[in-house]
Write a protein that holds these residues in place. Structure first.
Motif, mmCIF file in Angstrom:
data_model
loop_
_atom_site.group_PDB
_atom_site.id
_atom_site.type_symbol
_atom_site.label_atom_id
_atom_site.label_comp_id
_atom_site.label_asym_id
_atom_site.label_seq_id
_atom_site.Cartn_x
_atom_site.Cartn_y
_atom_site.Cartn_z
ATOM 1 N N ASP A 63 -0.895 7.722 1.265
ATOM 2 C CA ASP A 63 -2.587 8.566 1.749
ATOM 3 C C ASP A 63 -1.622 10.065 1.981
ATOM 4 O OD1 ASP A 63 -0.131 7.926 4.052
ATOM 5 O OD2 ASP A 63 -1.705 6.940 4.882
ATOM 6 N N GLY A 64 -0.706 9.783 2.331
ATOM 7 C CA GLY A 64 0.062 11.555 2.187
ATOM 8 C C GLY A 64 1.228 11.741 2.670
ATOM 9 N N HIS A 65 1.819 10.549 3.573
ATOM 10 C CA HIS A 65 3.278 10.709 3.684
ATOM 11 C C HIS A 65 3.362 8.944 2.875
ATOM 12 C CE1 HIS A 65 2.999 13.730 6.328
ATOM 13 N NE2 HIS A 65 1.406 13.093 6.566
ATOM 14 N N ASN A 66 2.408 7.918 2.913
ATOM 15 C CA ASN A 66 2.991 5.828 2.754
ATOM 16 C C ASN A 66 2.516 5.720 1.478
ATOM 17 O OD1 ASN A 66 4.396 6.123 5.397
ATOM 18 N ND2 ASN A 66 2.709 6.262 6.484
ATOM 19 N N ARG A 67 2.817 5.525 1.031
ATOM 20 C CA ARG A 67 2.625 4.251 -0.162
ATOM 21 C C ARG A 67 1.593 3.441 0.471
ATOM 22 N NH1 ARG A 67 7.683 1.802 -3.484
ATOM 23 N NH2 ARG A 67 9.101 3.390 -1.887
ATOM 24 N N ILE A 68 0.589 3.316 0.244
ATOM 25 C CA ILE A 68 -0.628 2.273 0.334
ATOM 26 C C ILE A 68 -1.007 1.223 -0.936
ATOM 27 C CG2 ILE A 68 -3.162 1.520 0.301
ATOM 28 C CD1 ILE A 68 -3.141 4.416 0.980
#
Length: 68
Positions: A63-68
């Motif tokens: 999401d730009g910072h964290n893995r989904i």
């Protein structure tokens, strides 16, 4: 959304010159479109990201910072 995705897969397959990787871009498009439409959130999909301790993933979605 799904019918468009399936049509793209069918057209790609019909070329007779496709490998598994040839279809990845369509899944990327579907995931991004779904996320923006249903989740109202932008995601980033990396196709064939770098090797990790877990192996060689086909995709990485963040999401730009964290893995989904």
């Amino acid at each position: 959304m799904i019918s468009s995705y399936l049509k793209k897969l069918k057209n790609q397959y019909a070329t007779g010159d496709s490998t598994e990787n040839s279809f990845y871009k369509y899944l990327d498009e579907l995931l991004v479109e779904y996320s923006e439409d249903k989740r109202k959130k932008k995601i980033h999909v990396t196709i064939i990201p770098k090797h990790t301790e877990a192996g060689n993933p086909d995709f990485k979605i963040t999401d730009g910072h964290n893995r989904i």
